[in-house]
Design a protein around this motif. Structure first.
Motif, PDB file in Angstrom:
ATOM      1  N   ASP A  95     -29.732 -10.716 -23.265  1.00 40.60           N
ATOM      2  CA  ASP A  95     -28.737 -10.982 -24.312  1.00 40.60           C
ATOM      3  C   ASP A  95     -28.154 -12.392 -24.198  1.00 40.60           C
ATOM      4  OD1 ASP A  95     -29.141  -8.500 -25.421  1.00 40.60           O
ATOM      5  OD2 ASP A  95     -27.392  -7.577 -24.466  1.00 40.60           O
ATOM      6  N   ILE A  96     -27.958 -12.857 -22.966  1.00 40.29           N
ATOM      7  CA  ILE A  96     -27.438 -14.214 -22.764  1.00 40.29           C
ATOM      8  C   ILE A  96     -28.453 -15.228 -23.286  1.00 40.29           C
ATOM      9  CG2 ILE A  96     -26.791 -15.957 -21.049  1.00 40.29           C
ATOM     10  CD1 ILE A  96     -25.745 -13.599 -19.308  1.00 40.29           C
ATOM     11  N   ALA A  97     -29.716 -15.030 -22.940  1.00 41.59           N
ATOM     12  CA  ALA A  97     -30.765 -15.947 -23.393  1.00 41.59           C
ATOM     13  C   ALA A  97     -30.790 -16.017 -24.917  1.00 41.59           C
ATOM     14  CB  ALA A  97     -32.126 -15.506 -22.845  1.00 41.59           C
ATOM     15  N   LYS A  98     -30.687 -14.863 -25.566  1.00 43.02           N
ATOM     16  CA  LYS A  98     -30.668 -14.843 -27.035  1.00 43.02           C
ATOM     17  C   LYS A  98     -29.447 -15.569 -27.574  1.00 43.02           C
ATOM     18  CE  LYS A  98     -33.162 -10.494 -27.612  1.00 43.02           C
ATOM     19  NZ  LYS A  98     -33.025  -9.065 -27.945  1.00 43.02           N
ATOM     20  N   GLU A  99     -28.278 -15.260 -27.018  1.00 40.58           N
ATOM     21  CA  GLU A  99     -27.036 -15.850 -27.511  1.00 40.58           C
ATOM     22  C   GLU A  99     -27.005 -17.372 -27.341  1.00 40.58           C
ATOM     23  OE1 GLU A  99     -22.236 -15.696 -26.670  1.00 40.58           O
ATOM     24  OE2 GLU A  99     -23.387 -13.845 -26.473  1.00 40.58           O
ATOM     25  N   LEU A 100     -27.512 -17.838 -26.212  1.00 38.48           N
ATOM     26  CA  LEU A 100     -27.469 -19.272 -25.936  1.00 38.48           C
ATOM     27  C   LEU A 100     -28.715 -20.009 -26.417  1.00 38.48           C
ATOM     28  CD1 LEU A 100     -25.889 -19.255 -22.345  1.00 38.48           C
ATOM     29  CD2 LEU A 100     -24.733 -19.435 -24.565  1.00 38.48           C
ATOM     30  N   GLY A 101     -29.697 -19.270 -26.913  1.00 40.75           N
ATOM     31  CA  GLY A 101     -30.929 -19.894 -27.397  1.00 40.75           C
ATOM     32  C   GLY A 101     -31.757 -20.503 -26.288  1.00 40.75           C
ATOM     33  N   LEU A 102     -31.796 -19.806 -25.156  1.00 44.29           N
ATOM     34  CA  LEU A 102     -32.524 -20.304 -23.986  1.00 44.29           C
ATOM     35  C   LEU A 102     -33.598 -19.313 -23.572  1.00 44.29           C
ATOM     36  CD1 LEU A 102     -29.447 -21.440 -21.888  1.00 44.29           C
ATOM     37  CD2 LEU A 102     -31.065 -22.938 -23.060  1.00 44.29           C
ATOM     38  N   ASP A 103     -34.539 -19.795 -22.796  1.00 47.06           N
ATOM     39  CA  ASP A 103     -35.560 -18.959 -22.199  1.00 47.06           C
ATOM     40  C   ASP A 103     -34.941 -18.246 -20.995  1.00 47.06           C
ATOM     41  OD1 ASP A 103     -37.976 -19.040 -19.937  1.00 47.06           O
ATOM     42  OD2 ASP A 103     -38.584 -18.410 -21.951  1.00 47.06           O
ATOM     43  N   ARG A 104     -35.306 -16.990 -20.782  1.00 46.15           N
ATOM     44  CA  ARG A 104     -34.778 -16.252 -19.627  1.00 46.15           C
ATOM     45  C   ARG A 104     -35.107 -16.957 -18.311  1.00 46.15           C
ATOM     46  NH1 ARG A 104     -36.133 -10.029 -19.885  1.00 46.15           N
ATOM     47  NH2 ARG A 104     -36.575 -10.730 -17.793  1.00 46.15           N
ATOM     48  N   GLY A 105     -36.280 -17.606 -18.255  1.00 47.73           N
ATOM     49  CA  GLY A 105     -36.672 -18.334 -17.044  1.00 47.73           C
ATOM     50  C   GLY A 105     -35.664 -19.417 -16.681  1.00 47.73           C
ATOM     51  N   THR A 106     -35.091 -20.054 -17.692  1.00 44.20           N
ATOM     52  CA  THR A 106     -34.064 -21.072 -17.446  1.00 44.20           C
ATOM     53  C   THR A 106     -32.866 -20.443 -16.746  1.00 44.20           C
ATOM     54  OG1 THR A 106     -34.759 -22.344 -19.372  1.00 44.20           O
ATOM     55  CG2 THR A 106     -32.525 -22.747 -18.557  1.00 44.20           C
ATOM     56  N   LEU A 107     -32.464 -19.272 -17.217  1.00 40.28           N
ATOM     57  CA  LEU A 107     -31.308 -18.599 -16.607  1.00 40.28           C
ATOM     58  C   LEU A 107     -31.596 -18.220 -15.158  1.00 40.28           C
ATOM     59  CD1 LEU A 107     -30.167 -16.306 -19.555  1.00 40.28           C
ATOM     60  CD2 LEU A 107     -29.616 -18.699 -19.094  1.00 40.28           C
ATOM     61  N   TYR A 108     -32.827 -17.765 -14.901  1.00 40.51           N
ATOM     62  CA  TYR A 108     -33.183 -17.422 -13.520  1.00 40.51           C
ATOM     63  C   TYR A 108     -33.202 -18.673 -12.635  1.00 40.51           C
ATOM     64  CZ  TYR A 108     -34.105 -12.618 -14.836  1.00 40.51           C
ATOM     65  OH  TYR A 108     -33.960 -11.327 -15.272  1.00 40.51           O
ATOM     66  N   GLN A 109     -33.610 -19.798 -13.191  1.00 46.22           N
ATOM     67  CA  GLN A 109     -33.572 -21.056 -12.431  1.00 46.22           C
ATOM     68  C   GLN A 109     -32.118 -21.424 -12.107  1.00 46.22           C
ATOM     69  OE1 GLN A 109     -36.919 -21.251 -11.339  1.00 46.22           O
ATOM     70  NE2 GLN A 109     -36.089 -23.275 -11.080  1.00 46.22           N
ATOM     71  N   TRP A 110     -31.253 -21.280 -13.095  1.00 45.84           N
ATOM     72  CA  TRP A 110     -29.831 -21.576 -12.864  1.00 45.84           C
ATOM     73  C   TRP A 110     -29.259 -20.679 -11.777  1.00 45.84           C
ATOM     74  CZ3 TRP A 110     -27.693 -21.953 -18.568  1.00 45.84           C
ATOM     75  CH2 TRP A 110     -28.190 -23.119 -19.159  1.00 45.84           C
ATOM     76  N   LEU A 111     -29.684 -19.423 -11.745  1.00 49.10           N
ATOM     77  CA  LEU A 111     -29.186 -18.498 -10.728  1.00 49.10           C
ATOM     78  C   LEU A 111     -29.555 -18.935  -9.310  1.00 49.10           C
ATOM     79  CD1 LEU A 111     -29.766 -15.049 -12.428  1.00 49.10           C
ATOM     80  CD2 LEU A 111     -27.591 -15.890 -11.501  1.00 49.10           C
ATOM     81  N   LYS A 112     -30.549 -19.797  -9.171  1.00 48.36           N
ATOM     82  CA  LYS A 112     -30.949 -20.304  -7.855  1.00 48.36           C
ATOM     83  C   LYS A 112     -30.083 -21.474  -7.408  1.00 48.36           C
ATOM     84  CE  LYS A 112     -35.772 -18.947  -8.450  1.00 48.36           C
ATOM     85  NZ  LYS A 112     -37.149 -19.430  -8.603  1.00 48.36           N
ATOM     86  N   LYS A 113     -29.375 -22.103  -8.348  1.00 46.84           N
ATOM     87  CA  LYS A 113     -28.530 -23.259  -8.020  1.00 46.84           C
ATOM     88  C   LYS A 113     -27.278 -22.812  -7.269  1.00 46.84           C
ATOM     89  CE  LYS A 113     -27.251 -26.315 -11.006  1.00 46.84           C
ATOM     90  NZ  LYS A 113     -27.405 -27.685 -10.556  1.00 46.84           N
ATOM     91  N   ILE A 114     -26.991 -23.466  -6.175  1.00 45.71           N
ATOM     92  CA  ILE A 114     -25.802 -23.131  -5.385  1.00 45.71           C
ATOM     93  C   ILE A 114     -24.542 -23.256  -6.224  1.00 45.71           C
ATOM     94  CG2 ILE A 114     -24.354 -23.911  -3.469  1.00 45.71           C
ATOM     95  CD1 ILE A 114     -26.990 -24.599  -2.009  1.00 45.71           C
ATOM     96  N   THR A 115     -24.446 -24.333  -6.994  1.00 47.57           N
ATOM     97  CA  THR A 115     -23.236 -24.542  -7.794  1.00 47.57           C
ATOM     98  C   THR A 115     -23.069 -23.422  -8.824  1.00 47.57           C
ATOM     99  OG1 THR A 115     -24.538 -26.074  -9.145  1.00 47.57           O
ATOM    100  CG2 THR A 115     -23.065 -27.034  -7.499  1.00 47.57           C
ATOM    101  N   PHE A 116     -24.168 -22.979  -9.405  1.00 47.08           N
ATOM    102  CA  PHE A 116     -24.099 -21.888 -10.384  1.00 47.08           C
ATOM    103  C   PHE A 116     -23.667 -20.596  -9.687  1.00 47.08           C
ATOM    104  CE2 PHE A 116     -25.561 -18.521 -13.150  1.00 47.08           C
ATOM    105  CZ  PHE A 116     -25.267 -19.005 -14.414  1.00 47.08           C
ATOM    106  N   GLN A 117     -24.282 -20.301  -8.536  1.00 47.10           N
ATOM    107  CA  GLN A 117     -23.945 -19.096  -7.788  1.00 47.10           C
ATOM    108  C   GLN A 117     -22.462 -19.084  -7.417  1.00 47.10           C
ATOM    109  OE1 GLN A 117     -26.522 -19.075  -4.366  1.00 47.10           O
ATOM    110  NE2 GLN A 117     -28.362 -19.030  -5.613  1.00 47.10           N
ATOM    111  N   CYS A 118     -21.976 -20.225  -6.946  1.00 41.86           N
ATOM    112  CA  CYS A 118     -20.578 -20.286  -6.514  1.00 41.86           C
ATOM    113  C   CYS A 118     -19.621 -20.154  -7.700  1.00 41.86           C
ATOM    114  CB  CYS A 118     -20.313 -21.574  -5.731  1.00 41.86           C
ATOM    115  SG  CYS A 118     -21.105 -21.551  -4.102  1.00 41.86           S
ATOM    116  N   TYR A 119     -19.962 -20.777  -8.824  1.00 41.69           N
ATOM    117  CA  TYR A 119     -19.112 -20.650 -10.006  1.00 41.69           C
ATOM    118  C   TYR A 119     -19.110 -19.199 -10.495  1.00 41.69           C
ATOM    119  CZ  TYR A 119     -17.012 -21.660 -14.544  1.00 41.69           C
ATOM    120  OH  TYR A 119     -16.181 -21.680 -15.636  1.00 41.69           O
ATOM    121  N   LEU A 120     -20.269 -18.571 -10.497  1.00 37.01           N
ATOM    122  CA  LEU A 120     -20.363 -17.167 -10.881  1.00 37.01           C
ATOM    123  C   LEU A 120     -19.526 -16.309  -9.926  1.00 37.01           C
ATOM    124  CD1 LEU A 120     -21.611 -14.998 -12.721  1.00 37.01           C
ATOM    125  CD2 LEU A 120     -23.634 -15.028 -11.243  1.00 37.01           C
TER     126      LEU A 120
END
Length: 153
Positions: free
Chosen positions: A33-58
């Motif tokens: 649903d996030i990928a659809k809402e933001l117009g992004l590929d799900r793979g992009t979101l999974y890549q972001w989930l690997k980023k330390i800064t993203f993990q910490c902000y989450l």
């Protein structure tokens, strides 16, 4: 595609789109649903989930939600949380009670990781000697490089 440095928030190390994505994740929205809402590929979101800064902000967002819920639970302590909010309004008390217990257990069983990206990076760049008891050493150059890579100069 490189992100312009000025598009990265110096506090979080994320772009506004990444921050919006984290907010949606913290609120329980699915990756699809996030990928659809933001117009992004799900793979992009999974890549972001690997980023330390993203993990910490989450993790910061999850902790804020958890703190809010904890505060609200403490506010509900009066009258045993008004008999668990009248047993969550169900006709069947067993179901209502089990539901309330499940919600509370779920809240407290959810672990939240580190929310400070600088601390995570510092830990990753700190090395211990080969033998037990040796001093630890912060690789300052590696630490500074990682901060730059994550947009946290």
């Amino acid at each position: 595609m490189a992100v312009p440095v000025e598009a990265i928030d110096r506090t979080t190390g994320l772009t506004p789109l990444q921050e919006r994505c984290a907010v949606l994740m913290a609120s329980g929205t699915t990756i699809t649903d996030i990928a659809k809402e933001l117009g992004l590929d799900r793979g992009t979101l999974y890549q972001w989930l690997k980023k330390i800064t993203f993990q910490c902000y989450l993790n910061q967002l999850k902790k804020a939600i958890q703190d809010n819920m904890t505060g609200r639970l403490f506010d509900l302590h009066s009258s045993a949380m008004d008999a668990l909010q009248k047993c969550l309004q169900s006709e069947n008390e067993g179901i209502r009670f089990k539901c309330a217990v499940w919600i509370i257990e779920k809240l407290y069983s959810s672990e939240v990781g580190e929310d400070d990206a600088r601390k995570v990076i510092e830990k990753e760049c700190t090395h211990t000697g080969l033998l037990e008891g040796w001093d630890t050493h912060l690789d300052r150059d590696g630490y500074e490089r990682r901060l730059r890579e994550e947009g946290l100069e």
